[in-house]
Design a protein around this motif. Structure first.
Motif, PDB file in Angstrom:
ATOM      1  N   ARG A 299     -29.429 -14.765 -16.683  1.00  0.00           N
ATOM      2  CA  ARG A 299     -30.288 -15.032 -17.836  1.00  0.00           C
ATOM      3  C   ARG A 299     -30.819 -13.725 -18.432  1.00  0.00           C
ATOM      4  O   ARG A 299     -30.881 -13.554 -19.639  1.00  0.00           O
ATOM      5  CB  ARG A 299     -31.465 -15.931 -17.429  1.00  0.00           C
ATOM      6  CG  ARG A 299     -31.054 -17.389 -17.270  1.00  0.00           C
ATOM      7  CD  ARG A 299     -32.190 -18.226 -16.698  1.00  0.00           C
ATOM      8  NE  ARG A 299     -31.806 -19.620 -16.585  1.00  0.00           N
ATOM      9  CZ  ARG A 299     -31.985 -20.541 -17.524  1.00  0.00           C
ATOM     10  NH1 ARG A 299     -32.557 -20.220 -18.666  1.00  0.00           N
ATOM     11  NH2 ARG A 299     -31.599 -21.783 -17.332  1.00  0.00           N
ATOM     12  N   GLU A 300     -31.210 -12.804 -17.536  1.00  0.00           N
ATOM     13  CA  GLU A 300     -31.740 -11.519 -17.997  1.00  0.00           C
ATOM     14  C   GLU A 300     -30.649 -10.741 -18.754  1.00  0.00           C
ATOM     15  O   GLU A 300     -30.916 -10.167 -19.822  1.00  0.00           O
ATOM     16  CB  GLU A 300     -32.209 -10.717 -16.766  1.00  0.00           C
ATOM     17  CG  GLU A 300     -33.103  -9.550 -17.085  1.00  0.00           C
ATOM     18  CD  GLU A 300     -33.517  -8.798 -15.811  1.00  0.00           C
ATOM     19  OE1 GLU A 300     -33.590  -9.419 -14.719  1.00  0.00           O
ATOM     20  OE2 GLU A 300     -33.747  -7.580 -15.921  1.00  0.00           O
ATOM     21  N   ASP A 302     -28.182 -11.903 -20.368  1.00  0.00           N
ATOM     22  CA  ASP A 302     -27.910 -12.578 -21.630  1.00  0.00           C
ATOM     23  C   ASP A 302     -28.854 -12.104 -22.740  1.00  0.00           C
ATOM     24  O   ASP A 302     -28.504 -12.087 -23.913  1.00  0.00           O
ATOM     25  CB  ASP A 302     -28.104 -14.082 -21.416  1.00  0.00           C
ATOM     26  CG  ASP A 302     -27.109 -14.888 -22.220  1.00  0.00           C
ATOM     27  OD1 ASP A 302     -26.207 -14.282 -22.817  1.00  0.00           O
ATOM     28  OD2 ASP A 302     -27.245 -16.126 -22.250  1.00  0.00           O
ATOM     29  N   LYS A 303     -30.067 -11.719 -22.341  1.00  0.00           N
ATOM     30  CA  LYS A 303     -31.072 -11.300 -23.336  1.00  0.00           C
ATOM     31  C   LYS A 303     -30.816  -9.889 -23.863  1.00  0.00           C
ATOM     32  O   LYS A 303     -31.445  -9.449 -24.811  1.00  0.00           O
ATOM     33  CB  LYS A 303     -32.472 -11.362 -22.717  1.00  0.00           C
ATOM     34  CG  LYS A 303     -32.923 -12.787 -22.445  1.00  0.00           C
ATOM     35  CD  LYS A 303     -34.423 -12.860 -22.212  1.00  0.00           C
ATOM     36  CE  LYS A 303     -34.833 -14.263 -21.802  1.00  0.00           C
ATOM     37  NZ  LYS A 303     -35.404 -14.287 -20.446  1.00  0.00           N
ATOM     38  N   ASN A 305     -28.220  -8.757 -25.319  1.00  0.00           N
ATOM     39  CA  ASN A 305     -27.403  -8.762 -26.535  1.00  0.00           C
ATOM     40  C   ASN A 305     -26.275  -7.745 -26.525  1.00  0.00           C
ATOM     41  O   ASN A 305     -26.133  -6.960 -27.458  1.00  0.00           O
ATOM     42  CB  ASN A 305     -28.287  -8.511 -27.761  1.00  0.00           C
ATOM     43  CG  ASN A 305     -29.062  -9.760 -28.113  1.00  0.00           C
ATOM     44  OD1 ASN A 305     -28.503 -10.860 -28.077  1.00  0.00           O
ATOM     45  ND2 ASN A 305     -30.331  -9.601 -28.403  1.00  0.00           N
TER      46      ASN A 305
END
Ligand code: TXA
Ligand code: MG
Length: 338
Positions: A299-300, A302-303, A305
């Motif tokens: 998740r991290e 994915d942030k 970009n």
């Protein structure tokens, strides 16, 4: 939405409200030792429907019923064979889900139309207390929108479910970090449908043959024993590539070479390897650490970009089998094996 904080203060009376919500047919997010679950009364057809709606989950993907004692098991399953009894004795409470023949009381909505039901007794104390107080088996899939990485800490999933559940119980970070092992007993053999915290090696200690379903590390087009395995899973929005070689130097060099093809990239690397890369997140060194961290790290990542996320693989042994099962799916089977 009610937020119940049991991270540091184990005042179980705070769970009374949540148990009431379950009895009245509502949804509660709760911690387990594997991942967070989004739970409803597993015997209430309408309540269970809300889980599928909240997650955007396909209706043929069956749920696990979570129980707090063996009396609850007797109420929901038909017959329990010798091997199933031994699995229960050795591994419950804990991260093992066992498939049984279901009784009529279990709605087909829970089992995705199957006449079998998946059951697990979690070892997390908050989960056990919560189920006991609710007084019914709690149907709960992992708390994530379908297809996304599972939630292993509340901070990761709060936004996804803020307006979709009536309460969230915060029990800190999930200990294991990967979902339970799902097994089926057939022809006096134990078959692993989904690997998890209880490993093949652990199961072999019972003295029966243990098989690993071919779908665990493969991609099958035929009918599946575990319907959930056919759906896109655990995936960040960014494209990911899994890279593995038993020779770590070969793996590292391949990732460095491949990353040159992209404008921006990030590597999820083992702690011992982080110095080899420019843009990198540390997922820990041991299999236990990687298992604990992986969903949150996905998740991290994915942030950030970036155009592509490279993930260092592990050997598919012990807990490594479960880690590679999840990572293959997170990468939509984009896998470089050297
Ligand atoms: O650790 C866990 O198992 C977590 C926590 C919340 O307990 N729950 C979880 O649930 O991972 P879920 O719904 O994300 O995964 C359930 C898996 C799916 O792969 C599904 O196909 C399989 O269990 N399953 C459920 N019922 C089944 C059945 N009757 N036969 C075969 N597979 C079944
Ligand atoms: Mg799931």
């Amino acid at each position: 939405m009610e937020y119940i904080d049991l991270k540091d203060d184990l005042d179980y009376s705070k769970l009374d409200k949540c148990a009431d919500i379950i009895k009245k047919g509502g949804l509660v997010i709760f911690p387990t030792e594997t991942v967070y679950g989004i739970g409803a009364n597993g015997l209430d057809n309408e309540a269970v429907l809300k889980i599928f709606e909240a997650k955007g989950r396909a209706s043929d993907n069956p749920l696990i019923l979570h129980i707090a004692n063996l009396k609850m098991l007797d109420e929901i399953v038909l017959d329990i064979c010798e091997i199933q009894k031994k699995l229960i004795e050795k591994f419950w409470p804990g991260p093992l889900t066992i498939i049984f023949k279901k009784k009529d009381i279990v709605p087909f909505r829970v089992t995705g139309g199957l006449d079998t039901v998946a059951v697990r007794m979690p070892s997390n104390k908050i989960a056990l207390e919560f189920i006991k107080k609710a007084g019914v088996p709690i149907a709960a899939p992992s708390a994530n929108i379908s297809g996304r990485p599972s939630g292993t800490k509340l901070g990761d999933i709060k936004e996804e479910f803020f307006d979709k559940v009536e309460a969230m119980i915060d029990g800190g970070e999930a200990n294991i970090g990967l979902e339970s092992t799902v097994v089926m007993v057939d022809d006096n053999k134990i078959k692993i449908l989904r690997p998890g915290g209880i490993t093949k090696e652990d199961l072999l200690e019972l003295g029966y043959p243990v098989l690993v379903d071919k779908n665990v590390l493969g991609k099958s087009d035929g009918p599946l024993l575990s319907p959930g395995m056919k759906y896109k899973h655990y995936a960040p929005k960014t494209n990911c590539i899994l890279v593995f070689s038993e020779d770590e130097e070969v793996m590292i060099n391949k990732i460095k070479l491949e990353s040159k093809k992209y404008n921006s990239s990030l590597v999820l690397a083992k702690k011992r390897n982080v110095n080899n890369y420019d843009n990198v997140l540390d997922m820990g060194d041991t299999l236990e650490e990687i298992s604990h961290n992986i969903f949150s790290k996905l998740r991290e990542a994915d942030k950030k970009n970036v155009d592509i996320i490279f993930i260092e693989g592990v050997k598919s042994e012990g807990l490594g089998l479960a880690i590679m099962n999840r990572l293959l799916r997170a990468c939509s089977y984009n896998y470089i094996y050297l």
